[in-house]
Design an enzyme around this catalytic site. Structure first.
Site, PDB file in Angstrom:
ATOM      1  N   ASP A  90       0.809  -1.220   0.000  1.00  0.00           N
ATOM      2  CA  ASP A  90       0.000   0.000   0.000  1.00  0.00           C
ATOM      3  C   ASP A  90       0.844   1.272   0.000  1.00  0.00           C
ATOM      4  O   ASP A  90       2.069   1.233   0.191  1.00  0.00           O
ATOM      5  CB  ASP A  90      -0.955  -0.003   1.207  1.00  0.00           C
ATOM      6  CG  ASP A  90      -0.308  -0.516   2.489  1.00  0.00           C
ATOM      7  OD1 ASP A  90       0.933  -0.477   2.577  1.00  0.00           O
ATOM      8  OD2 ASP A  90      -1.022  -0.947   3.389  1.00  0.00           O
ATOM      9  N   ASN A 145      -7.737  -2.436  14.134  1.00  0.00           N
ATOM     10  CA  ASN A 145      -9.115  -2.766  13.768  1.00  0.00           C
ATOM     11  C   ASN A 145      -9.171  -4.032  12.910  1.00  0.00           C
ATOM     12  O   ASN A 145     -10.180  -4.320  12.285  1.00  0.00           O
ATOM     13  CB  ASN A 145      -9.761  -1.588  13.018  1.00  0.00           C
ATOM     14  CG  ASN A 145      -8.972  -1.206  11.768  1.00  0.00           C
ATOM     15  OD1 ASN A 145      -8.027  -1.898  11.396  1.00  0.00           O
ATOM     16  ND2 ASN A 145      -9.357  -0.127  11.120  1.00  0.00           N
ATOM     17  N   HIS A 172      -7.322  -4.650  10.249  1.00  0.00           N
ATOM     18  CA  HIS A 172      -7.047  -4.490   8.818  1.00  0.00           C
ATOM     19  C   HIS A 172      -5.741  -5.184   8.412  1.00  0.00           C
ATOM     20  O   HIS A 172      -4.840  -5.354   9.233  1.00  0.00           O
ATOM     21  CB  HIS A 172      -7.073  -3.010   8.383  1.00  0.00           C
ATOM     22  CG  HIS A 172      -5.911  -2.171   8.791  1.00  0.00           C
ATOM     23  ND1 HIS A 172      -5.985  -0.806   8.965  1.00  0.00           N
ATOM     24  CD2 HIS A 172      -4.608  -2.471   9.041  1.00  0.00           C
ATOM     25  CE1 HIS A 172      -4.814  -0.323   9.285  1.00  0.00           C
ATOM     26  NE2 HIS A 172      -3.960  -1.309   9.344  1.00  0.00           N
ATOM     27  N   GLU A 222      -9.745  -1.901   5.176  1.00  0.00           N
ATOM     28  CA  GLU A 222     -10.386  -1.521   6.424  1.00  0.00           C
ATOM     29  C   GLU A 222     -11.669  -2.331   6.629  1.00  0.00           C
ATOM     30  O   GLU A 222     -12.238  -2.860   5.666  1.00  0.00           O
ATOM     31  CB  GLU A 222     -10.727  -0.022   6.374  1.00  0.00           C
ATOM     32  CG  GLU A 222      -9.508   0.889   6.213  1.00  0.00           C
ATOM     33  CD  GLU A 222      -8.718   1.076   7.503  1.00  0.00           C
ATOM     34  OE1 GLU A 222      -8.440   0.074   8.194  1.00  0.00           O
ATOM     35  OE2 GLU A 222      -8.363   2.226   7.809  1.00  0.00           O
TER      36      GLU A 222
HETATM   37  C1  F6R Z   1       1.443  -1.229   6.196  1.00  0.00           C
HETATM   38  C2  F6R Z   1       0.170  -1.956   6.278  1.00  0.00           C
HETATM   39  C3  F6R Z   1      -0.663  -1.934   7.511  1.00  0.00           C
HETATM   40  C4  F6R Z   1       0.154  -2.179   8.788  1.00  0.00           C
HETATM   41  C5  F6R Z   1      -0.748  -2.117  10.018  1.00  0.00           C
HETATM   42  C6  F6R Z   1       0.035  -2.285  11.303  1.00  0.00           C
HETATM   43  O1  F6R Z   1       2.018  -1.378   4.936  1.00  0.00           O
HETATM   44  O2  F6R Z   1      -0.224  -2.550   5.323  1.00  0.00           O
HETATM   45  O3  F6R Z   1      -1.663  -2.907   7.412  1.00  0.00           O
HETATM   46  O4  F6R Z   1       0.768  -3.423   8.704  1.00  0.00           O
HETATM   47  O5  F6R Z   1      -1.428  -0.901  10.051  1.00  0.00           O
HETATM   48  O6  F6R Z   1       0.888  -1.184  11.447  1.00  0.00           O
HETATM   49  P1  F6R Z   1       2.039  -1.174  12.541  1.00  0.00           P
HETATM   50  O7  F6R Z   1       2.945  -2.271  12.206  1.00  0.00           O
HETATM   51  O8  F6R Z   1       2.697   0.177  12.405  1.00  0.00           O
HETATM   52  O9  F6R Z   1       1.344  -1.358  13.860  1.00  0.00           O
END
Ligand code: F6R
Length: 241
Positions: free
Chosen positions: A67, A136, A138, A143
């Site tokens: 992403d 959440n 994701h 989301e």
């Molecule tokens: C990032 C991504 C997100 C993160 C998730 C957890 O490329 O795809 O899904 O993996 O938001 O983020 P952290 O690791 O910062 O808690």
């Protein structure tokens, strides 16, 4: 699903790096699906260490990232391209022209998303997808919603995600409101998936992903249907199981 429990973040990162190393050694021209954020940072550090000691060679590896924030240029310090370059690619011998991150500045989102889906197929599909988990539930920036989005698409970030990511920006207003992300189908097509989860604050999301019903309200719960998922979580993240 295989779940490894590790003592802490460092152990989690080493184990994930071990699995990625094995992939790169077994298939030197493999395609890695990569994530940004705090969760994989230690894994990248460990892989850099092993590269620097001569144990790993990334020269034939390709990568596709999950992403990118919409509206951020590759040079923006909070863009995911910048994150990948500074935290991983700049320190290993990967051919940068074979590293792909969605273009946050694209003016034709629909076309870009179709092209990114095609690109993933053209590089041969993802051999190993590394994932973090959102509070959440994701994965990527898929989301919670009423249906699982299939392919690469543009998404409105939820207040929970904006809140979680504001720590990287000067203020909450600076956090982009949209992102481009691989869809659930793209992620589920990976041959192997490794999820790294650390910290008590992720405990509830991890419990729902592993033990809850499969629902788009908890996007990561779809991983229960994938034939080769390894979750590496520290004791704190597993404390709610
Ligand atoms: C990032 C991504 C997100 C993160 C998730 C957890 O490329 O795809 O899904 O993996 O938001 O983020 P952290 O690791 O910062 O808690």
């Amino acid at each position: 699903m295989v779940i490894y429990k590790t003592k802490n973040y460092t152990d989690m990162s080493r184990k994930a790096a071990n699995i990625i190393s094995a992939q790169v050694i077994m298939k030197p021209d493999c395609v890695l699906g990569l994530a940004t954020g705090s969760s994989p940072l230690g894994t990248y550090k460990q892989l850099i260490d092993w590269y620097q000691t001569g144990d790993l060679d990334f020269s034939k590896v390709s990568s596709v990232n999950l992403d990118e924030y919409r509206g951020l240029s590759p040079e923006h310090e909070q863009s995911y391209r910048y994150f990948m370059n500074t935290n991983f690619f700049d320190h290993i011998n990967i051919d940068k022209s074979r590293t792909f991150v969605p273009d946050g500045l694209t003016s034709d989102v629909e076309r870009f998303c179709k092209d990114y889906d095609r690109l993933i197929e053209e590089v041969g599909g993802v051999d190993l997808q590394l994932l973090g988990l959102g509070h959440n539930g994701h994965i990527g920036f898929n989301e919670p919603s009423d249906a699982f989005p299939r392919n690469t698409h543009c998404v409105d970030l939820t207040p929970s995600t904006i809140d979680a990511n504001k720590r990287f920006f000067d203020s909450e207003e600076d956090v982009p409101r949209q992102a481009l992300t691989m869809g659930i189908r793209n992620i589920m097509m990976a041959k192997k998936i490794v999820v790294v989860v650390s910290g008590e604050d992720k405990g509830e999301a991890l419990r729902e992903v592993v033990c809850g019903p499969i629902t788009p309200k908890v996007p990561g719960s779809i991983l229960q249907l994938h034939p080769d998922v390894t979750i590496i979580a520290d004791e704190a993240a597993l404390s709610k199981m």
